[in-house]
Design a protein around this motif. Structure first.
Motif, PDB file in Angstrom:
ATOM      1  N   MET A  15       0.803  -1.228   0.000  1.00 37.91           N
ATOM      2  CA  MET A  15       0.000   0.000   0.000  1.00 37.91           C
ATOM      3  C   MET A  15       0.834   1.275   0.000  1.00 37.91           C
ATOM      4  SD  MET A  15      -3.059  -0.986  -0.529  1.00 37.91           S
ATOM      5  CE  MET A  15      -2.319  -2.298  -1.488  1.00 37.91           C
ATOM      6  N   ALA A  16       1.995   1.281   0.614  1.00 35.65           N
ATOM      7  CA  ALA A  16       2.837   2.481   0.575  1.00 35.65           C
ATOM      8  C   ALA A  16       3.287   2.755  -0.861  1.00 35.65           C
ATOM      9  CB  ALA A  16       4.038   2.329   1.507  1.00 35.65           C
ATOM     10  N   ALA A  17       3.673   1.698  -1.579  1.00 35.98           N
ATOM     11  CA  ALA A  17       4.096   1.858  -2.974  1.00 35.98           C
ATOM     12  C   ALA A  17       2.911   2.289  -3.846  1.00 35.98           C
ATOM     13  CB  ALA A  17       4.710   0.562  -3.490  1.00 35.98           C
ATOM     14  N   ALA A  18       1.726   1.721  -3.597  1.00 39.10           N
ATOM     15  CA  ALA A  18       0.538   2.107  -4.356  1.00 39.10           C
ATOM     16  C   ALA A  18       0.211   3.581  -4.131  1.00 39.10           C
ATOM     17  CB  ALA A  18      -0.653   1.229  -3.959  1.00 39.10           C
ATOM     18  N   ALA A  19       0.293   4.020  -2.887  1.00 33.49           N
ATOM     19  CA  ALA A  19       0.026   5.426  -2.564  1.00 33.49           C
ATOM     20  C   ALA A  19       1.034   6.350  -3.252  1.00 33.49           C
ATOM     21  CB  ALA A  19       0.064   5.629  -1.054  1.00 33.49           C
ATOM     22  N   LEU A  20       2.273   5.906  -3.349  1.00 36.83           N
ATOM     23  CA  LEU A  20       3.302   6.713  -4.007  1.00 36.83           C
ATOM     24  C   LEU A  20       3.047   6.813  -5.516  1.00 36.83           C
ATOM     25  CD1 LEU A  20       5.886   8.358  -3.789  1.00 36.83           C
ATOM     26  CD2 LEU A  20       7.167   6.214  -4.008  1.00 36.83           C
ATOM     27  N   VAL A  21       2.652   5.721  -6.154  1.00 36.92           N
ATOM     28  CA  VAL A  21       2.305   5.766  -7.579  1.00 36.92           C
ATOM     29  C   VAL A  21       1.156   6.752  -7.783  1.00 36.92           C
ATOM     30  CG1 VAL A  21       1.295   4.456  -9.499  1.00 36.92           C
ATOM     31  CG2 VAL A  21       3.150   3.452  -8.137  1.00 36.92           C
ATOM     32  N   HIS A  22       0.125   6.638  -6.940  1.00 31.52           N
ATOM     33  CA  HIS A  22      -1.031   7.538  -7.011  1.00 31.52           C
ATOM     34  C   HIS A  22      -0.582   8.994  -6.930  1.00 31.52           C
ATOM     35  CE1 HIS A  22      -4.790   9.070  -4.598  1.00 31.52           C
ATOM     36  NE2 HIS A  22      -4.541   9.808  -5.647  1.00 31.52           N
ATOM     37  N   ARG A  23       0.153   9.323  -5.887  1.00 28.70           N
ATOM     38  CA  ARG A  23       0.526  10.726  -5.679  1.00 28.70           C
ATOM     39  C   ARG A  23       1.439  11.238  -6.781  1.00 28.70           C
ATOM     40  NH1 ARG A  23      -2.148  14.158  -4.623  1.00 28.70           N
ATOM     41  NH2 ARG A  23      -2.985  12.799  -3.040  1.00 28.70           N
ATOM     42  N   THR A  24       2.398  10.438  -7.212  1.00 30.16           N
ATOM     43  CA  THR A  24       3.326  10.868  -8.256  1.00 30.16           C
ATOM     44  C   THR A  24       2.585  11.146  -9.557  1.00 30.16           C
ATOM     45  OG1 THR A  24       5.111   9.579  -7.240  1.00 30.16           O
ATOM     46  CG2 THR A  24       5.410  10.220  -9.546  1.00 30.16           C
ATOM     47  N   ALA A  25       1.716  10.229  -9.959  1.00 30.12           N
ATOM     48  CA  ALA A  25       0.967  10.403 -11.203  1.00 30.12           C
ATOM     49  C   ALA A  25      -0.026  11.564 -11.105  1.00 30.12           C
ATOM     50  CB  ALA A  25       0.243   9.107 -11.565  1.00 30.12           C
ATOM     51  N   PHE A  26      -0.729  11.652  -9.988  1.00 28.12           N
ATOM     52  CA  PHE A  26      -1.706  12.722  -9.778  1.00 28.12           C
ATOM     53  C   PHE A  26      -1.024  14.088  -9.863  1.00 28.12           C
ATOM     54  CE2 PHE A  26      -4.135  15.728  -7.295  1.00 28.12           C
ATOM     55  CZ  PHE A  26      -5.463  15.411  -7.535  1.00 28.12           C
ATOM     56  N   LEU A  36      -2.156  18.096  -2.207  1.00 31.60           N
ATOM     57  CA  LEU A  36      -3.457  18.103  -1.547  1.00 31.60           C
ATOM     58  C   LEU A  36      -3.438  17.271  -0.266  1.00 31.60           C
ATOM     59  CD1 LEU A  36      -6.378  19.118  -1.848  1.00 31.60           C
ATOM     60  CD2 LEU A  36      -6.864  17.021  -3.106  1.00 31.60           C
ATOM     61  N   HIS A  37      -2.669  16.170  -0.297  1.00 37.42           N
ATOM     62  CA  HIS A  37      -2.558  15.293   0.872  1.00 37.42           C
ATOM     63  C   HIS A  37      -1.100  14.977   1.147  1.00 37.42           C
ATOM     64  CE1 HIS A  37      -6.834  14.538   1.227  1.00 37.42           C
ATOM     65  NE2 HIS A  37      -6.881  14.414  -0.084  1.00 37.42           N
ATOM     66  N   THR A  38      -0.809  14.641   2.379  1.00 39.20           N
ATOM     67  CA  THR A  38       0.541  14.221   2.742  1.00 39.20           C
ATOM     68  C   THR A  38       0.738  12.761   2.360  1.00 39.20           C
ATOM     69  OG1 THR A  38      -0.085  13.417   4.931  1.00 39.20           O
ATOM     70  CG2 THR A  38       0.480  15.779   4.747  1.00 39.20           C
ATOM     71  N   ALA A  39       1.987  12.322   2.340  1.00 40.67           N
ATOM     72  CA  ALA A  39       2.290  10.916   2.066  1.00 40.67           C
ATOM     73  C   ALA A  39       1.613  10.012   3.098  1.00 40.67           C
ATOM     74  CB  ALA A  39       3.799  10.695   2.051  1.00 40.67           C
ATOM     75  N   HIS A  43      -1.109   7.086   2.244  1.00 40.23           N
ATOM     76  CA  HIS A  43      -0.898   5.703   2.691  1.00 40.23           C
ATOM     77  C   HIS A  43      -2.096   5.225   3.517  1.00 40.23           C
ATOM     78  CE1 HIS A  43       0.704   2.444   5.261  1.00 40.23           C
ATOM     79  NE2 HIS A  43       1.219   2.057   4.102  1.00 40.23           N
ATOM     80  N   ALA A  44      -2.594   6.067   4.400  1.00 40.77           N
ATOM     81  CA  ALA A  44      -3.750   5.696   5.221  1.00 40.77           C
ATOM     82  C   ALA A  44      -4.979   5.431   4.346  1.00 40.77           C
ATOM     83  CB  ALA A  44      -4.043   6.795   6.246  1.00 40.77           C
ATOM     84  N   TYR A  45      -5.159   6.222   3.315  1.00 39.05           N
ATOM     85  CA  TYR A  45      -6.284   6.046   2.395  1.00 39.05           C
ATOM     86  C   TYR A  45      -6.180   4.703   1.668  1.00 39.05           C
ATOM     87  CZ  TYR A  45      -9.194   6.890  -1.756  1.00 39.05           C
ATOM     88  OH  TYR A  45     -10.112   6.792  -2.778  1.00 39.05           O
ATOM     89  N   TRP A  46      -5.014   4.400   1.119  1.00 41.36           N
ATOM     90  CA  TRP A  46      -4.830   3.149   0.387  1.00 41.36           C
ATOM     91  C   TRP A  46      -4.906   1.939   1.311  1.00 41.36           C
ATOM     92  CZ3 TRP A  46      -4.514   1.920  -4.778  1.00 41.36           C
ATOM     93  CH2 TRP A  46      -4.587   3.013  -5.649  1.00 41.36           C
ATOM     94  N   SER A  47      -4.305   2.014   2.472  1.00 40.27           N
ATOM     95  CA  SER A  47      -4.297   0.847   3.366  1.00 40.27           C
ATOM     96  C   SER A  47      -5.575   0.745   4.183  1.00 40.27           C
ATOM     97  CB  SER A  47      -3.076   0.889   4.297  1.00 40.27           C
ATOM     98  OG  SER A  47      -3.108   2.036   5.096  1.00 40.27           O
ATOM     99  N   LEU A  65       6.700  -1.031  -8.471  1.00 40.79           N
ATOM    100  CA  LEU A  65       5.307  -0.810  -8.840  1.00 40.79           C
ATOM    101  C   LEU A  65       5.238   0.425  -9.726  1.00 40.79           C
ATOM    102  CD1 LEU A  65       2.533  -2.089  -8.206  1.00 40.79           C
ATOM    103  CD2 LEU A  65       2.285  -0.380  -6.400  1.00 40.79           C
ATOM    104  N   VAL A  66       4.626   0.276 -10.924  1.00 38.96           N
ATOM    105  CA  VAL A  66       4.555   1.393 -11.860  1.00 38.96           C
ATOM    106  C   VAL A  66       3.129   1.789 -12.211  1.00 38.96           C
ATOM    107  CG1 VAL A  66       6.852   0.920 -12.785  1.00 38.96           C
ATOM    108  CG2 VAL A  66       4.842  -0.062 -13.916  1.00 38.96           C
ATOM    109  N   GLY A  67       2.147   0.970 -11.800  1.00 40.48           N
ATOM    110  CA  GLY A  67       0.748   1.287 -12.053  1.00 40.48           C
ATOM    111  C   GLY A  67      -0.144   0.587 -11.052  1.00 40.48           C
ATOM    112  N   VAL A  68      -1.299   1.199 -10.731  1.00 41.95           N
ATOM    113  CA  VAL A  68      -2.236   0.623  -9.765  1.00 41.95           C
ATOM    114  C   VAL A  68      -3.677   0.890 -10.186  1.00 41.95           C
ATOM    115  CG1 VAL A  68      -0.697   0.772  -7.762  1.00 41.95           C
ATOM    116  CG2 VAL A  68      -2.182   2.697  -8.300  1.00 41.95           C
TER     117      VAL A  68
END
Length: 156
Positions: A15-26, A36-39, A43-47, A65-68
């Protein structure tokens, strides 16, 4: 994460990696909404919320992880591919994973996200509603998309 590449279902340790992909792409596609949100919030949202309500799948390459995608019945909550990996079919594979489990899917994206809109429309989604953004946390005009599986033709 293993060094194998490709599509796989993600678990709590991802979930930490998924959250990072989300934030980086967004942030790359919508820079005026960046931060808009902190790391920790991501992470809390994804997990939390997403892990409880959705199937979460990822695409990895070389152990990274490159996509989610996070989806539930008839709905895609999140779909992100790192900018440098876009245009290589990763988003299509993630989307196909959700389509394979559903006869219809809906999702929201921002009206200004032209690349996302083109992607969804190329994959059979149709815009069915646009809003002024008053109902989302970003206060950004958005668009509701819908996809329906076409009925199979009967065999001759």
């Amino acid at each position: 994460m293993s060094d194998r590449g490709g599509l796989r279902r993600l678990g709590p340790d991802d979930m930490a990696a998924a959250a990072l992909v989300h934030r980086t792409a967004f942030d790359a596609r919508l820079p005026r909404l960046a931060g808009l949100h902190t790391a920790a919030e991501d992470h809390a949202y994804w997990s939390g919320a997403l892990a409880v309500s959705c199937e979460i799948w990822g695409f990895q390459h070389g152990g990274a992880l490159v996509g989610v995608i996070a989806f539930r019945e008839n709905w895609i909550e999140q779909l992100y591919v790192l900018p440098q990996w876009q245009g290589r079919g990763i988003g299509s594979q993630l989307l196909q994973r959700a389509k394979s489990d559903n006869c219809e899917l809906g999702l929201w994206t921002f009206q200004c996200n032209v690349l996302a809109r083109r992607f969804y429309e190329a994959h059979g989604f149709r815009a069915i509603e646009e809003t002024d953004g008053a109902g989302n946390e970003e206060r950004e005009p958005d668009v509701l998309y819908r996809w329906w599986r076409l009925p199979s033709s009967p065999s001759p």
